[in-house]
Design a protein around this motif. Structure first.
Motif, short mmCIF file in Angstrom:
data_model
loop_
_atom_site.label_atom_id
_atom_site.label_comp_id
_atom_site.label_asym_id
_atom_site.label_seq_id
_atom_site.Cartn_x
_atom_site.Cartn_y
_atom_site.Cartn_z
N THR A 5 0.84 -1.21 0.00
CA THR A 5 0.00 0.00 0.00
C THR A 5 0.87 1.25 0.00
O THR A 5 0.62 2.20 -0.76
CB THR A 5 -0.95 0.01 1.22
N TYR A 6 1.89 1.27 0.83
CA TYR A 6 2.80 2.41 0.90
C TYR A 6 3.47 2.64 -0.46
O TYR A 6 3.54 3.78 -0.95
CB TYR A 6 3.85 2.17 1.99
N GLY A 7 3.96 1.57 -1.06
CA GLY A 7 4.61 1.70 -2.37
C GLY A 7 3.67 2.26 -3.44
O GLY A 7 4.07 3.08 -4.27
N ILE A 8 2.42 1.83 -3.39
CA ILE A 8 1.43 2.34 -4.35
C ILE A 8 1.14 3.81 -4.08
O ILE A 8 1.09 4.63 -5.01
CB ILE A 8 0.14 1.49 -4.30
N LEU A 9 0.97 4.17 -2.80
CA LEU A 9 0.64 5.56 -2.45
C LEU A 9 1.73 6.54 -2.84
O LEU A 9 1.43 7.66 -3.28
CB LEU A 9 0.33 5.67 -0.96
N ILE A 10 2.98 6.14 -2.68
CA ILE A 10 4.07 7.06 -3.04
C ILE A 10 4.56 6.83 -4.47
O ILE A 10 5.51 7.46 -4.91
CB ILE A 10 5.25 6.97 -2.04
N VAL B 145 7.68 2.04 -7.60
CA VAL B 145 7.50 0.72 -8.21
C VAL B 145 8.31 -0.35 -7.49
O VAL B 145 7.81 -1.46 -7.24
CB VAL B 145 7.88 0.77 -9.71
N ALA B 146 9.56 -0.06 -7.14
CA ALA B 146 10.40 -1.08 -6.50
C ALA B 146 9.77 -1.58 -5.21
O ALA B 146 9.82 -2.78 -4.92
CB ALA B 146 11.79 -0.51 -6.22
N ILE B 147 9.17 -0.70 -4.45
CA ILE B 147 8.58 -1.11 -3.16
C ILE B 147 7.39 -2.02 -3.37
O ILE B 147 7.31 -3.11 -2.80
CB ILE B 147 8.19 0.12 -2.31
N TYR B 148 6.44 -1.62 -4.21
CA TYR B 148 5.25 -2.47 -4.29
C TYR B 148 5.44 -3.71 -5.15
O TYR B 148 4.86 -4.75 -4.87
CB TYR B 148 3.99 -1.67 -4.66
#
Length: 110
Positions: free
Chosen positions: A53-58, A61-64
């Protein structure tokens, strides 16, 4: 030449995702995963949910993407655990039951 900082996110995600592969391999081959805690799986799913969710919100791409891959690997491991506990153990229980019945039959025929 400009350095892309996102490479650290991908490297971290790849190493994190690959770290679960030995456990998947061992659980699959030994057909035993009774020592794996269901509570750990639940906490891991919650952590991955927040990270994705955090990766999508910010819009990172690497995070989500990497957390999604890690979550999928945990789902695979959890599926192996469920399969081992329910299908494999019930098969062994049936075999034990058949052996007990066979011993009882042999004792009565002697």
């Amino acid at each position: 030449m400009m350095f892309n900082n996102e490479i650290f996110g991908y490297i971290s995600g790849i190493i994190s995702a690959l770290s679960i592969l030995p456990q998947i391999y061992k659980s699959y081959n030994t057909r035993s995963s009774k020592d794996l805690s269901t509570k750990t799986f639940i906490l891991t799913y919650i952590a991955y949910g927040f990270a994705i969710t955090y990766g999508i919100l910010i819009k990172h791409v690497a995070i989500y993407v990497m957390n999604t891959i890690g979550c999928i690997l945990y789902i695979i491991l959890h599926s192996i655990k469920i399969y081992n506990e329910h299908y494999i153990s019930s098969t062994y229980n049936e075999l034990d039951s058949l052996q007990v019945q066979n011993v009882e039959l042999n004792e009565t025929t002697v």
